[in-house]
Design a protein around this motif. Sequence first.
Motif, PDB file in Angstrom:
ATOM      1  N   THR A   1      28.977 -15.415   4.782  1.00  0.00           N
ATOM      2  CA  THR A   1      27.901 -14.485   5.122  1.00  0.00           C
ATOM      3  C   THR A   1      27.496 -13.700   3.893  1.00  0.00           C
ATOM      4  N   TYR A   2      26.187 -13.600   3.673  1.00  0.00           N
ATOM      5  CA  TYR A   2      25.684 -12.795   2.562  1.00  0.00           C
ATOM      6  C   TYR A   2      25.885 -11.314   2.862  1.00  0.00           C
ATOM      7  N   VAL A   3      26.387 -10.605   1.861  1.00  0.00           N
ATOM      8  CA  VAL A   3      26.550  -9.160   1.966  1.00  0.00           C
ATOM      9  C   VAL A   3      25.489  -8.521   1.093  1.00  0.00           C
ATOM     10  N   HIS A   4      24.529  -7.888   1.709  1.00  0.00           N
ATOM     11  CA  HIS A   4      23.402  -7.332   0.951  1.00  0.00           C
ATOM     12  C   HIS A   4      23.732  -5.920   0.478  1.00  0.00           C
ATOM     13  N   SER A   5      23.889  -5.803  -0.844  1.00  0.00           N
ATOM     14  CA  SER A   5      24.159  -4.487  -1.433  1.00  0.00           C
ATOM     15  C   SER A   5      22.957  -3.962  -2.206  1.00  0.00           C
TER      16      SER A   5
ATOM     17  N   GLU B   1      18.213  -8.599  -7.831  1.00  0.00           N
ATOM     18  CA  GLU B   1      18.483  -7.443  -8.662  1.00  0.00           C
ATOM     19  C   GLU B   1      19.333  -7.825  -9.870  1.00  0.00           C
ATOM     20  N   LEU B   2      18.892  -7.422 -11.030  1.00  0.00           N
ATOM     21  CA  LEU B   2      19.627  -7.630 -12.268  1.00  0.00           C
ATOM     22  C   LEU B   2      20.304  -6.323 -12.654  1.00  0.00           C
ATOM     23  N   VAL B   3      21.612  -6.364 -12.793  1.00  0.00           N
ATOM     24  CA  VAL B   3      22.381  -5.173 -13.152  1.00  0.00           C
ATOM     25  C   VAL B   3      22.665  -5.215 -14.651  1.00  0.00           C
ATOM     26  N   GLN B   4      22.239  -4.215 -15.370  1.00  0.00           N
ATOM     27  CA  GLN B   4      22.489  -4.140 -16.805  1.00  0.00           C
ATOM     28  C   GLN B   4      23.892  -3.607 -17.068  1.00  0.00           C
ATOM     29  N   LEU B   5      24.603  -4.245 -17.979  1.00  0.00           N
ATOM     30  CA  LEU B   5      25.925  -3.765 -18.355  1.00  0.00           C
ATOM     31  C   LEU B   5      25.795  -2.490 -19.189  1.00  0.00           C
ATOM     32  N   LEU B   6      26.655  -1.564 -18.920  1.00  0.00           N
ATOM     33  CA  LEU B   6      26.661  -0.339 -19.731  1.00  0.00           C
ATOM     34  C   LEU B   6      27.138  -0.627 -21.142  1.00  0.00           C
TER      35      LEU B   6
ATOM     36  N   GLY C   1      23.786  -8.362 -18.933  1.00  0.00           N
ATOM     37  CA  GLY C   1      23.631  -8.015 -17.526  1.00  0.00           C
ATOM     38  C   GLY C   1      24.071  -9.153 -16.629  1.00  0.00           C
ATOM     39  N   TYR C   2      24.023  -8.914 -15.332  1.00  0.00           N
ATOM     40  CA  TYR C   2      24.463  -9.944 -14.397  1.00  0.00           C
ATOM     41  C   TYR C   2      23.715  -9.830 -13.073  1.00  0.00           C
ATOM     42  N   ARG C   3      23.727 -10.927 -12.355  1.00  0.00           N
ATOM     43  CA  ARG C   3      23.232 -10.954 -10.985  1.00  0.00           C
ATOM     44  C   ARG C   3      24.347 -11.529 -10.123  1.00  0.00           C
ATOM     45  N   LYS C   4      24.766 -10.781  -9.150  1.00  0.00           N
ATOM     46  CA  LYS C   4      25.889 -11.181  -8.311  1.00  0.00           C
ATOM     47  C   LYS C   4      25.474 -11.145  -6.852  1.00  0.00           C
ATOM     48  N   ILE C   5      25.599 -12.281  -6.171  1.00  0.00           N
ATOM     49  CA  ILE C   5      25.337 -12.353  -4.739  1.00  0.00           C
ATOM     50  C   ILE C   5      26.680 -12.300  -4.028  1.00  0.00           C
ATOM     51  N   GLN C   6      26.919 -11.237  -3.314  1.00  0.00           N
ATOM     52  CA  GLN C   6      28.203 -11.016  -2.646  1.00  0.00           C
ATOM     53  C   GLN C   6      28.232 -11.762  -1.319  1.00  0.00           C
ATOM     54  N   VAL C   7      29.353 -12.469  -1.050  1.00  0.00           N
ATOM     55  CA  VAL C   7      29.510 -13.164   0.219  1.00  0.00           C
ATOM     56  C   VAL C   7      30.903 -12.908   0.777  1.00  0.00           C
ATOM     57  N   GLU C   8      31.021 -13.057   2.073  1.00  0.00           N
ATOM     58  CA  GLU C   8      32.318 -13.034   2.743  1.00  0.00           C
ATOM     59  C   GLU C   8      32.596 -14.425   3.284  1.00  0.00           C
ATOM     60  N   LEU C   9      33.800 -14.933   3.016  1.00  0.00           N
ATOM     61  CA  LEU C   9      34.160 -16.297   3.388  1.00  0.00           C
ATOM     62  C   LEU C   9      35.041 -16.301   4.624  1.00  0.00           C
TER      63      LEU C   9
END
Length: 254
Positions: free
Chosen positions: A74-78, A83-88, A163-171
């Motif tokens: 299941t996709y976990v929408h955060s 969305e592209l997250v820039q690394l600090l 930066g990164y793009r991460k799609i969170q899922v639950e298995l």
Amino acid sequence: MDWSRAKNVLICTFLLLNVVLGYQLWHDAQETAGPNLDFTSLDENTQRLMEEKSIQVLAPIPGDTPQLPKLSYTYVHSGEKDELVQLLRPVDSKLVFTHDALVEALEPQIKDIDSYQYDPLDVQEELVSGQADAFVLHPLVQGKWPLFNVKLALFYSNQKITGYRKIQVELQPSDEAKKMLPASKALARLIDGYLPRDSVVKDIRLGYYGQTFNSDSQVAAPVWRFMLDNGKGVYYVQMNGDVISPKTEHTEGS
């Protein structure tokens, strides 16, 4: 100067150098040809077809046939999907080739990155906020099997991961485990009816894949992934022999 002795020393030195160079050439040849030396797991008809179609296999053919279940995730929408997250703190991109170093460098900024596996042959196909260059990782099922549908993309520029793009899922495993189709039989099926002439199989990997639907809930099955050289194609063979080519998302049964 004793020219006779010096001559003998030079001859011995050159002989030793030739031995070293000869061993290095033999070792390099073994590393290159090694995966192709043993096709005993393929039947004679498959080997004949390989020769007729000029198909090369440059990856070892795995011999293990573990028992694996199908799974749902299941996709976990955060946030926004793209969305592209820039690394600090940008990280040197060369670290991506060493998993432990990559985890150590990025774990403070990317949660659970140690549960992902780097996939050097996969690519980030779509643009995300104007960025296309990326390294790809997949989440691991049971800490071992990559879920090819889901990608953690590490975007880089000027030799830095920025930066990164991460799609969170639950298995969630969805049914009882069943024994996988042997990789040799999956490869034979592709050679017989799917791979075009002059194909080069670059990588054979066990993992999970499933056709995606417009829903938060998805299903994936254990598959053998066969990656061709130079991005010319990728095929997934399920445990029942069905073949999926993601470019068409078309499945053909036995």
